[in-house]
Design a protein around this motif. Structure first.
Motif, short mmCIF file in Angstrom:
data_model
loop_
_atom_site.label_atom_id
_atom_site.label_comp_id
_atom_site.label_asym_id
_atom_site.label_seq_id
_atom_site.Cartn_x
_atom_site.Cartn_y
_atom_site.Cartn_z
N GLU A 189 0.83 -1.21 0.00
CA GLU A 189 0.00 0.00 0.00
C GLU A 189 0.86 1.26 0.00
OE1 GLU A 189 -2.51 -0.39 3.34
OE2 GLU A 189 -3.80 -1.95 2.44
N GLU A 190 1.91 1.24 0.82
CA GLU A 190 2.82 2.39 0.84
C GLU A 190 3.50 2.58 -0.51
OE1 GLU A 190 5.50 1.77 4.05
OE2 GLU A 190 4.01 2.23 5.61
N LEU A 191 3.82 1.48 -1.15
CA LEU A 191 4.43 1.57 -2.48
C LEU A 191 3.46 2.19 -3.48
CD1 LEU A 191 6.74 0.94 -4.40
CD2 LEU A 191 5.78 -1.35 -4.70
N LYS A 192 2.18 1.80 -3.41
CA LYS A 192 1.19 2.39 -4.30
C LYS A 192 1.06 3.90 -4.06
CE LYS A 192 -1.70 -1.75 -4.88
NZ LYS A 192 -3.03 -2.33 -4.63
N ILE A 193 1.05 4.29 -2.78
CA ILE A 193 0.96 5.72 -2.46
C ILE A 193 2.17 6.47 -3.01
CG2 ILE A 193 0.91 7.39 -0.58
CD1 ILE A 193 -0.65 5.32 1.06
N SER A 194 3.36 5.88 -2.83
CA SER A 194 4.57 6.52 -3.34
C SER A 194 4.56 6.60 -4.86
CB SER A 194 5.80 5.75 -2.86
OG SER A 194 5.86 5.75 -1.46
N ASP A 195 4.02 5.54 -5.50
CA ASP A 195 3.95 5.54 -6.96
C ASP A 195 3.00 6.63 -7.46
OD1 ASP A 195 4.59 4.28 -9.54
OD2 ASP A 195 2.46 3.83 -9.55
N GLU A 196 1.86 6.82 -6.78
CA GLU A 196 0.94 7.89 -7.16
C GLU A 196 1.58 9.26 -6.98
OE1 GLU A 196 -2.54 7.27 -4.86
OE2 GLU A 196 -3.20 5.48 -5.98
N ALA A 197 2.30 9.42 -5.85
CA ALA A 197 2.99 10.70 -5.62
C ALA A 197 4.04 10.95 -6.68
CB ALA A 197 3.61 10.71 -4.23
N LEU A 198 4.73 9.86 -7.10
CA LEU A 198 5.75 10.00 -8.14
C LEU A 198 5.12 10.42 -9.47
CD1 LEU A 198 8.62 9.64 -9.19
CD2 LEU A 198 8.14 7.21 -9.51
N LYS A 199 3.98 9.79 -9.82
CA LYS A 199 3.31 10.17 -11.07
C LYS A 199 2.85 11.62 -11.02
CE LYS A 199 1.68 5.51 -12.22
NZ LYS A 199 0.50 4.65 -12.40
N LYS A 200 2.31 12.04 -9.85
CA LYS A 200 1.85 13.42 -9.72
C LYS A 200 3.00 14.40 -9.85
CE LYS A 200 -0.70 16.47 -6.61
NZ LYS A 200 -1.37 16.60 -5.29
N SER A 201 4.14 14.08 -9.19
CA SER A 201 5.31 14.95 -9.28
C SER A 201 5.84 15.02 -10.70
CB SER A 201 6.40 14.45 -8.32
OG SER A 201 5.94 14.45 -6.99
N THR A 202 5.82 13.85 -11.41
CA THR A 202 6.31 13.84 -12.79
C THR A 202 5.43 14.71 -13.69
OG1 THR A 202 7.12 11.59 -12.44
CG2 THR A 202 6.90 12.35 -14.72
N SER A 203 4.11 14.63 -13.52
CA SER A 203 3.21 15.47 -14.32
C SER A 203 3.42 16.95 -14.02
CB SER A 203 1.76 15.08 -14.05
OG SER A 203 1.42 15.28 -12.68
N GLU A 204 3.63 17.28 -12.74
CA GLU A 204 3.88 18.68 -12.38
C GLU A 204 5.19 19.18 -12.97
OE1 GLU A 204 3.70 18.85 -8.17
OE2 GLU A 204 1.51 18.74 -8.06
N VAL A 205 6.20 18.30 -13.00
CA VAL A 205 7.48 18.69 -13.61
C VAL A 205 7.30 18.97 -15.10
CG1 VAL A 205 9.75 17.81 -14.24
CG2 VAL A 205 8.94 17.54 -11.90
N GLN A 206 6.50 18.12 -15.78
CA GLN A 206 6.26 18.35 -17.21
C GLN A 206 5.56 19.68 -17.45
OE1 GLN A 206 7.38 16.52 -19.67
NE2 GLN A 206 8.34 15.05 -18.29
N VAL A 207 4.56 19.99 -16.60
CA VAL A 207 3.85 21.27 -16.73
C VAL A 207 4.79 22.44 -16.53
CG1 VAL A 207 2.05 22.71 -15.72
CG2 VAL A 207 1.62 20.29 -16.10
N MET A 208 5.64 22.34 -15.50
CA MET A 208 6.58 23.42 -15.22
C MET A 208 7.61 23.57 -16.34
SD MET A 208 5.46 24.80 -12.60
CE MET A 208 6.78 25.97 -12.56
N LYS A 209 8.01 22.45 -16.95
CA LYS A 209 8.95 22.54 -18.07
C LYS A 209 8.31 23.28 -19.25
CE LYS A 209 11.85 18.48 -17.20
NZ LYS A 209 12.27 17.14 -17.70
N LYS A 210 7.03 22.96 -19.52
CA LYS A 210 6.33 23.66 -20.61
C LYS A 210 6.23 25.15 -20.31
CE LYS A 210 3.60 19.67 -22.12
NZ LYS A 210 2.24 19.12 -22.29
N GLN A 211 5.88 25.50 -19.05
CA GLN A 211 5.80 26.91 -18.68
C GLN A 211 7.15 27.59 -18.81
OE1 GLN A 211 4.11 27.04 -14.77
NE2 GLN A 211 2.04 26.51 -15.45
N THR A 212 8.22 26.88 -18.38
CA THR A 212 9.56 27.46 -18.48
C THR A 212 9.95 27.68 -19.93
OG1 THR A 212 10.16 26.31 -16.44
CG2 THR A 212 11.96 27.14 -17.81
N GLU A 213 9.60 26.72 -20.82
CA GLU A 213 9.92 26.90 -22.24
C GLU A 213 9.18 28.08 -22.83
OE1 GLU A 213 8.98 23.21 -24.02
OE2 GLU A 213 10.73 22.13 -23.20
#
Length: 236
Positions: free
Chosen positions: A184-208
């Motif tokens: 369960e903790e691994l699933k929670i960490s995996d969801e947090a990782l996916k959310k962080s990755t999507s936020e990084v992609q959004v910030m990269k687009k904004q930075t570009e």
């Protein structure tokens, strides 16, 4: 030049100097943000907003006055053969009116461009800081996920060893619960990782997009500098 147009010309040169300094490539947006966040700017922030609007109004008035002068002296002109002194005098007035028009127009434009450049530098610094924070969170989530995977593998190995030895009692139940908890903790960490990755992609687009807008303003500033140099050569 009269006193007012001399002041406007000096203000134009100051604007060009400030924009050149802001466009220096070896000064990072984060360093500019630290400079902009100094306490002295916070104390004069209220006066800065009023001064910015007041300067826009003054420059617009001077620009309209220069337009009026250009239209005034661009009308019907006397013949050069009939009245040579009047002809030269009117052309001198027209030249000065056109010069004042260019000075006031470029000063007003660069005043707006300078404010926009400062805003873009601040936004770019915030985007870079946010991107670094999200990258650190992503690395931490990856490390936690790897640790959980290692723990799960160890628990599975322990369960296998206990099964082979015939000891499947209370220890197996505890181990299964531990495995379930770690899963369960691994699933929670995996969801947090996916959310962080999507936020990084959004910030990269904004930075570009901010970088493209910043480069566009640099090109416009370079064009204005070239036009001013051509105008100064013509005045000389």
């Amino acid at each position: 030049m009269t006193l007012q147009w001399t002041a406007v010309a000096l203000f134009l040169y100051v604007e060009i100097g400030i924009l050149v300094i802001l466009c220096l490539p070896f000064i990072s947006p984060q360093r500019w943000q630290k400079i902009f966040n100094l306490s002295i700017w916070n104390s004069i922030g209220h006066f800065w907003n009023k001064g910015f609007l007041a300067m826009i109004i003054i420059l617009i008035v001077l620009f309209l006055d220069a337009v009026r002068e250009v239209r005034k002296y661009s009308g019907t002109q006397p013949s050069k053969e009939a009245m040579p002194s009047m002809y030269d005098h009117l052309h001198m007035k027209l030249f000065r009116a056109q010069r004042n028009l260019y000075i006031s127009g470029f000063t007003l434009f660069l005043w707006l461009v300078m404010r926009r450049v400062i805003m873009l530098i601040n936004q770019l610094a915030v985007a870079n800081n946010t991107s670094k924070a999200l990258h650190a969170q992503t690395e931490a989530a990856n490390q936690a996920a790897r640790q959980y995977m290692e723990d799960i593998e160890q628990l599975k190995q322990a369960l296998t060893d206990d099964a082979e030895g015939g000891n499947r009692g209370q220890k197996n139940e505890l181990l299964r619960k531990e495995v379930q908890k770690l899963t369960e903790e691994l699933k929670i960490s995996d969801e947090a990782l996916k959310k962080s990755t999507s936020e990084v992609q959004v910030m990269k687009k904004q930075t570009e997009s901010l970088t493209k807008e910043y480069d566009r303003l640099l090109q416009e500033h370079q064009k204005l500098q070239n036009q001013m140099e051509i105008g100064n050569k013509k005045d000389m």
